[in-house]
Enzyme design. Structure first.
Site, PDB file in Angstrom:
ATOM      1  CB  THR A  11      -0.956   0.042   1.206  1.00 26.65           C
ATOM      2  OG1 THR A  11      -1.747   1.234   1.122  1.00 26.65           O
ATOM      3  CG2 THR A  11      -0.218   0.043   2.536  1.00 26.65           C
ATOM      4  CG  ASN A  13      -3.743   5.142   3.031  1.00 27.92           C
ATOM      5  OD1 ASN A  13      -3.300   5.518   4.109  1.00 27.92           O
ATOM      6  ND2 ASN A  13      -4.991   5.339   2.647  1.00 27.92           N
ATOM      7  N   GLY A  15      -1.538   6.094   6.227  1.00 28.93           N
ATOM      8  CA  GLY A  15      -2.415   5.754   7.353  1.00 28.93           C
ATOM      9  C   GLY A  15      -2.599   4.254   7.474  1.00 28.93           C
ATOM     10  CG  ASP A  73      -9.842  -2.592  -2.288  1.00 30.59           C
ATOM     11  OD1 ASP A  73      -9.254  -1.499  -2.254  1.00 30.59           O
ATOM     12  OD2 ASP A  73     -10.912  -2.747  -2.907  1.00 30.59           O
ATOM     13  CB  SER A  74     -10.251  -1.143   3.287  1.00 26.11           C
ATOM     14  OG  SER A  74      -9.316  -0.119   3.042  1.00 26.11           O
ATOM     15  CG  ASP A 159     -10.576   6.922  10.479  1.00 23.84           C
ATOM     16  OD1 ASP A 159     -11.412   5.997  10.505  1.00 23.84           O
ATOM     17  OD2 ASP A 159      -9.361   6.718  10.309  1.00 23.84           O
ATOM     18  CE  LYS A 179      -9.225   3.357  11.721  1.00 25.03           C
ATOM     19  NZ  LYS A 179      -8.577   4.038  10.602  1.00 25.03           N
TER      20      LYS A 179
HETATM   21  P1  IMP Z   1      -7.939   1.589  -1.020  1.00 27.42           P
HETATM   22  O1  IMP Z   1      -6.578   2.179  -0.848  1.00 27.42           O
HETATM   23  O2  IMP Z   1      -8.370   1.405  -2.427  1.00 27.42           O
HETATM   24  O3  IMP Z   1      -8.178   0.405  -0.151  1.00 27.42           O
HETATM   25  O4  IMP Z   1      -8.916   2.758  -0.527  1.00 27.42           O
HETATM   26  C1  IMP Z   1      -9.452   2.734   0.708  1.00 27.42           C
HETATM   27  C2  IMP Z   1     -10.146   4.057   0.960  1.00 27.42           C
HETATM   28  O5  IMP Z   1     -11.255   3.780   1.817  1.00 27.42           O
HETATM   29  C3  IMP Z   1      -9.249   5.024   1.694  1.00 27.42           C
HETATM   30  O6  IMP Z   1      -8.574   5.884   0.827  1.00 27.42           O
HETATM   31  C4  IMP Z   1     -10.248   5.747   2.579  1.00 27.42           C
HETATM   32  O7  IMP Z   1     -10.873   6.759   1.838  1.00 27.42           O
HETATM   33  C5  IMP Z   1     -11.276   4.664   2.897  1.00 27.42           C
HETATM   34  N1  IMP Z   1     -10.900   3.929   4.107  1.00 27.42           N
HETATM   35  C6  IMP Z   1     -10.510   2.635   4.212  1.00 27.42           C
HETATM   36  N2  IMP Z   1     -10.220   2.312   5.489  1.00 27.42           N
HETATM   37  C7  IMP Z   1     -10.423   3.432   6.195  1.00 27.42           C
HETATM   38  C8  IMP Z   1     -10.253   3.739   7.574  1.00 27.42           C
HETATM   39  O8  IMP Z   1      -9.816   2.934   8.401  1.00 27.42           O
HETATM   40  N3  IMP Z   1     -10.553   5.000   7.919  1.00 27.42           N
HETATM   41  C9  IMP Z   1     -10.993   5.929   7.044  1.00 27.42           C
HETATM   42  N4  IMP Z   1     -11.141   5.719   5.754  1.00 27.42           N
HETATM   43  C10 IMP Z   1     -10.857   4.469   5.320  1.00 27.42           C
END
Ligand code: IMP
Length: 215
Positions: A11, A13, A15, A73-74, A159, A179
């Site tokens: 990832t 990201n 966070g 993925d989330s 969040d 969390k």
């Molecule tokens: P991915 O990187 O395609 O999985 O995108 C996931 C997106 O879902 C993130 O960029 C956030 O916008 C949102 N998301 C997923 N998990 C969380 C979380 O734990 N807190 C807040 N937003 C989240």
């Protein structure tokens, strides 16, 4: 501590990366990130489900880096929006948007929707792959409601607007350990953690030549 190999956390990201590292802390493995593999273009995440996106991403990077990879993925599913933003969570407000733009769009989309109809959940699927195969997946979810007023500065993404009634606070108001204890990603990661440990102890370099059943 004897290390069983190296696991790539796929990832970009920051966070998510913090949360992934925290929950996997103490495993006898070395962890790398995509910053250690800057030469691979990011795969397109255009599947209809979290599971398919996580599987594809894990397989892609495992193949490209010839090693064990954990991908997730989330996203956020809002009932009053028929499950949106769902798999589009990261780019809900457009291809180059940020969290503020996504949150603005979300709150506008829920204008006039009463609190009892603002139910939502974060959902996460993690996939563990080695070159050529996804060896396991795990899922997690956390229920909450979407609030107009942002609260808290921890976490990322949605969040500040995701209020968890049983704790009386948003996930951005929770300390990171709290969390991780209750979150979709924390649950999915705790489920896959023993699987990572067993597979990597057995086949630390991810060699496809040594395929077999889970020990
Ligand atoms: P991915 O990187 O395609 O999985 O995108 C996931 C997106 O879902 C993130 O960029 C956030 O916008 C949102 N998301 C997923 N998990 C969380 C979380 O734990 N807190 C807040 N937003 C989240």
């Amino acid at each position: 501590m004897v290390k069983h190999g190296t696991l790539l956390l796929a990832t970009t990201n920051a966070g998510k990366l913090r949360e992934l590292r925290a929950v996997l802390d103490g495993l006898p493995i070395d962890v790398t990130t995509l910053a250690d593999h800057p030469h691979h273009p990011e795969p397109v995440e255009d599947a209809d489900t979290f599971e398919e996106n996580a599987r594809r991403k894990a397989l892609y990077y495992a193949g490209r880096t010839c090693g064990w990879t954990l991908a997730d993925d989330s996203g956020l599913e809002v009932d009053a929006l028929d499950g949106e933003p769902g798999v589009h969570s990261a780019r809900y407000a457009g291809p180059a948007c940020d969290a503020a733009a996504n949150n603005d769009k979300l709150i506008r989309a829920l204008t006039g929707v009463p609190p009892e109809r603002r139910t939502a959940r974060f959902r996460c699927v993690v996939a563990l792959a080695r070159p050529g195969e996804v060896v396991d997946i795990a899922t997690g979810a956390v229920e909450g409601i979407i609030v107009d007023e942002p609260k808290g500065t921890n976490g990322f993404g949605y969040d500040p607007h995701f209020f968890v009634p049983v704790y009386g606070m948003t996930t951005a108001q929770m300390p990171p350990e709290q969390k991780n204890r209750i979150s979709h990603r924390g649950k999915a990661l705790r489920a896959i953690r023993p699987v990572i440990e067993r597979w990597m102890a057995c086949d630390g370099n991810g060699s496809p030549a040594k395929r077999g059943g889970l020990p």
